[in-house]
Design a protein around this motif. Sequence first.
Motif, short mmCIF file in Angstrom:
data_model
loop_
_atom_site.label_atom_id
_atom_site.label_comp_id
_atom_site.label_asym_id
_atom_site.label_seq_id
_atom_site.Cartn_x
_atom_site.Cartn_y
_atom_site.Cartn_z
N GLN A 2 0.83 -1.20 0.00
CA GLN A 2 0.00 0.00 0.00
C GLN A 2 0.86 1.25 0.00
O GLN A 2 1.92 1.28 0.62
CB GLN A 2 -0.89 0.04 1.25
CG GLN A 2 -2.10 -0.88 1.19
CD GLN A 2 -3.08 -0.60 2.31
OE1 GLN A 2 -2.67 -0.35 3.44
NE2 GLN A 2 -4.36 -0.64 2.00
N LEU A 3 0.39 2.25 -0.73
CA LEU A 3 0.97 3.57 -0.68
C LEU A 3 -0.16 4.54 -0.39
O LEU A 3 -1.22 4.45 -1.01
CB LEU A 3 1.64 3.97 -2.00
CG LEU A 3 2.83 3.15 -2.45
CD1 LEU A 3 2.39 1.98 -3.31
CD2 LEU A 3 3.80 4.02 -3.23
N GLN A 4 0.07 5.44 0.52
CA GLN A 4 -0.97 6.39 0.90
C GLN A 4 -0.39 7.79 0.86
O GLN A 4 0.46 8.14 1.67
CB GLN A 4 -1.50 6.10 2.29
CG GLN A 4 -2.61 7.04 2.75
CD GLN A 4 -3.84 6.95 1.88
OE1 GLN A 4 -4.42 5.89 1.68
NE2 GLN A 4 -4.24 8.10 1.32
N SER A 24 3.60 0.62 2.93
CA SER A 24 3.59 -0.56 3.77
C SER A 24 3.54 -1.79 2.89
O SER A 24 3.09 -1.72 1.74
CB SER A 24 2.39 -0.55 4.73
OG SER A 24 1.18 -0.51 4.00
N GLY A 25 4.05 -2.89 3.41
CA GLY A 25 4.01 -4.14 2.68
C GLY A 25 5.25 -4.42 1.86
O GLY A 25 5.34 -5.48 1.23
N PHE A 26 6.21 -3.51 1.83
CA PHE A 26 7.47 -3.78 1.14
C PHE A 26 8.57 -2.92 1.74
O PHE A 26 8.32 -1.96 2.46
CB PHE A 26 7.34 -3.54 -0.37
CG PHE A 26 6.99 -2.14 -0.77
CD1 PHE A 26 5.66 -1.78 -0.97
CD2 PHE A 26 7.97 -1.18 -0.96
CE1 PHE A 26 5.33 -0.49 -1.35
CE2 PHE A 26 7.65 0.11 -1.35
CZ PHE A 26 6.32 0.46 -1.54
N ALA A 32 12.21 2.83 -5.98
CA ALA A 32 12.15 4.27 -6.27
C ALA A 32 10.71 4.73 -6.04
O ALA A 32 9.77 3.98 -6.27
CB ALA A 32 12.56 4.53 -7.72
N ILE A 33 10.57 5.94 -5.56
CA ILE A 33 9.25 6.52 -5.36
C ILE A 33 9.07 7.70 -6.32
O ILE A 33 9.93 8.60 -6.38
CB ILE A 33 9.06 7.01 -3.92
CG1 ILE A 33 9.16 5.83 -2.94
CG2 ILE A 33 7.70 7.71 -3.78
CD1 ILE A 33 8.05 4.79 -3.10
N GLY A 75 11.41 5.43 8.23
CA GLY A 75 10.03 5.74 8.51
C GLY A 75 9.06 5.33 7.42
O GLY A 75 7.87 5.60 7.50
N ASN A 76 9.59 4.67 6.36
CA ASN A 76 8.75 4.20 5.25
C ASN A 76 7.91 5.31 4.65
O ASN A 76 6.74 5.11 4.29
CB ASN A 76 7.82 3.07 5.71
CG ASN A 76 8.57 1.77 5.94
OD1 ASN A 76 9.64 1.54 5.37
ND2 ASN A 76 8.02 0.92 6.77
#
Length: 123
Positions: A2-4, A24-26, A32-33, A75-76
């Motif tokens: 998930q990305l929020q 979350s989840g990886f 890369a974001i 902190g992801n």
Amino acid sequence: VQLQASGGGLAQAGGSLRLSCVVSGFTLDRYAIGWFRQAPGKEREGVSCITGSGASTYYADSVKGRFIVSRDNVGNTAYLQMNGLKPEDTADYYCAASRGTIPTGTASEYMYWGQGTLVTVSS
């Protein structure tokens, strides 16, 4: 996975906003974001990207010198600091994750996407 994305809102021209992308989840440092935006009636645009290590970044010409991308792998969370906002920056902003090692604004390179956060800039 998930990305929020969050942090959107209303700003005046010349103002600033900071967007956050919590993942979350990886393991964030392996991805890369990228940040993308889409305004009504317009195509999606790749705005910025930061590699997993944070060593390399990409900015679209339209935001160079105004936006700053960063990340906190512990902190992801990834961030997009938007300064000097212009009315043409008004759009839904999305974060996405890519396994690529070269920063890019090409949407097809990204495999995971979050929901958008709306940024509105008034003149």
